[in-house]
Design a protein around this motif. Structure first.
Motif, mmCIF file in Angstrom:
data_model
loop_
_atom_site.group_PDB
_atom_site.id
_atom_site.type_symbol
_atom_site.label_atom_id
_atom_site.label_comp_id
_atom_site.label_asym_id
_atom_site.label_seq_id
_atom_site.Cartn_x
_atom_site.Cartn_y
_atom_site.Cartn_z
ATOM 1 N N ASP A 5 22.877 16.331 69.249
ATOM 2 C CA ASP A 5 24.296 16.639 69.036
ATOM 3 C C ASP A 5 24.540 17.535 67.830
ATOM 4 N N LEU A 6 23.600 18.385 67.527
ATOM 5 C CA LEU A 6 23.772 19.329 66.419
ATOM 6 C C LEU A 6 24.817 20.371 66.824
ATOM 7 N N PRO A 7 25.768 20.708 65.968
ATOM 8 C CA PRO A 7 26.774 21.719 66.328
ATOM 9 C C PRO A 7 26.127 23.052 66.693
ATOM 10 N N ALA A 8 26.751 23.775 67.608
ATOM 11 C CA ALA A 8 26.230 25.071 68.040
ATOM 12 C C ALA A 8 26.103 26.027 66.856
ATOM 13 N N HIS A 9 25.083 26.860 66.901
ATOM 14 C CA HIS A 9 24.840 27.923 65.918
ATOM 15 C C HIS A 9 24.521 27.391 64.520
ATOM 16 N N THR A 10 24.045 26.142 64.439
ATOM 17 C CA THR A 10 23.611 25.617 63.151
ATOM 18 C C THR A 10 22.374 26.376 62.679
ATOM 19 N N GLU A 11 22.358 26.752 61.406
ATOM 20 C CA GLU A 11 21.231 27.470 60.827
ATOM 21 C C GLU A 11 20.471 26.560 59.872
ATOM 22 N N LEU A 12 19.237 26.957 59.571
ATOM 23 C CA LEU A 12 18.452 26.256 58.559
ATOM 24 C C LEU A 12 18.072 27.261 57.486
ATOM 25 N N ILE A 13 18.561 27.038 56.288
ATOM 26 C CA ILE A 13 18.271 27.923 55.162
ATOM 27 C C ILE A 13 17.807 27.067 53.987
ATOM 28 N N ASP A 14 16.602 27.344 53.528
ATOM 29 C CA ASP A 14 16.012 26.582 52.420
ATOM 30 C C ASP A 14 15.957 25.093 52.719
ATOM 31 N N GLY A 15 15.697 24.753 53.988
ATOM 32 C CA GLY A 15 15.559 23.357 54.377
ATOM 33 C C GLY A 15 16.855 22.613 54.587
ATOM 34 N N SER A 16 17.995 23.290 54.405
ATOM 35 C CA SER A 16 19.302 22.646 54.556
ATOM 36 C C SER A 16 20.029 23.184 55.790
ATOM 37 N N LEU A 17 20.758 22.309 56.464
ATOM 38 C CA LEU A 17 21.542 22.715 57.620
ATOM 39 C C LEU A 17 22.794 23.454 57.168
ATOM 40 N N VAL A 18 23.115 24.538 57.846
ATOM 41 C CA VAL A 18 24.301 25.327 57.538
ATOM 42 C C VAL A 18 25.134 25.423 58.814
ATOM 43 N N PHE A 19 26.387 25.023 58.730
ATOM 44 C CA PHE A 19 27.259 25.002 59.899
ATOM 45 C C PHE A 19 28.192 26.207 59.886
ATOM 46 N N VAL A 20 28.542 26.672 61.072
ATOM 47 C CA VAL A 20 29.299 27.909 61.219
ATOM 48 C C VAL A 20 30.779 27.603 61.426
ATOM 49 N N ALA A 21 31.628 28.333 60.705
ATOM 50 C CA ALA A 21 33.079 28.185 60.851
ATOM 51 C C ALA A 21 33.549 28.951 62.092
ATOM 52 N N PRO A 22 34.742 28.661 62.604
ATOM 53 C CA PRO A 22 35.270 29.420 63.749
ATOM 54 C C PRO A 22 35.308 30.915 63.446
ATOM 55 N N GLN A 23 34.995 31.733 64.454
ATOM 56 C CA GLN A 23 34.951 33.175 64.274
ATOM 57 C C GLN A 23 36.345 33.774 64.179
#
Length: 201
Positions: A36-54
């Protein structure tokens, strides 16, 4: 109920496990297995980064630039939108667009590409991700050896494409052009289009 009890209840029942990263941070492969990870989640320096609405600017520029890259890219190159790229054990960002090198394996089950597969990475700046797009991600892409990087920014309601090439000596990007009207390049392949058409509100 005390504040401590509320926190304990939240951590034990209502929040997914991936909210609490392991001590060493997440690994690139973890993105394929976290439920259930949100779509377009990134991994930067071992941390999850979530994307705001475009925003409208980001969405339209991304679509039109994808069309232009598809139009000019040689047949043995492939353009992909919002696919993550594994740059290292704890680095798996998601560029807005990438152009894949000839021979790159693609298929319906592929969830990411390796840095060696990418000849061009493109980021369209959004306000919430501006620092990552302009500072951290270019460093990561360059260190991973991606030879070309474009940054698209909004300038007075229009798109501007800032073109970078990798310096093999410094392993960092050098700006080779700032394009407001026309983008005409010979690398990574010949391309020539009107930048002003990328965003027309």
């Amino acid at each position: 109920m005390t504040a401590e009890a509320v926190i304990a209840e939240m951590t034990s029942s209502s929040l997914p496990d991936w909210v609490f990263p392991p001590p060493q941070g997440f690994a690139a492969e973890d993105l394929d297995h976290l439920p259930d990870l949100p779509a377009h989640t990134e991994l930067i320096d071992g941390s999850l980064v979530f994307v705001a609405p475009q925003r409208d600017f980001h969405s339209l520029v991304l679509y039109r630039l994808h069309v232009e890259l598809d139009r000019f890219a040689p047949a043995d190159h492939k353009v992909r939108q919002e696919m993550s790229v594994k740059l290292g054990p704890r680095q798996r960002p998601e560029p807005d667009l990438i152009v894949l090198a000839p021979g790159t394996f693609t298929g319906s089950e592929v969830t990411y590409f390796d840095a060696a597969d990418v000849v061009l990475a493109v980021e369209v700046i959004s306000p919430e991700s501006a620092l990552r797009d302009t500072k951290r991600k270019p460093v990561l892409y360059a260190e991973a050896g991606i030879p070309h990087f474009w940054l698209v920014e909004e300038t007075q309601g229009k798109a501007t494409v800032v073109v970078h090439e990798l310096s093999p000596t410094t392993r960092s990007y050098v700006v080779t052009g700032i394009h407001h009207d026309r983008l005409k390049l010979s690398v990574p392949f010949p391309i020539d289009f009107d930048v002003t058409t990328l965003y027309e509100p």
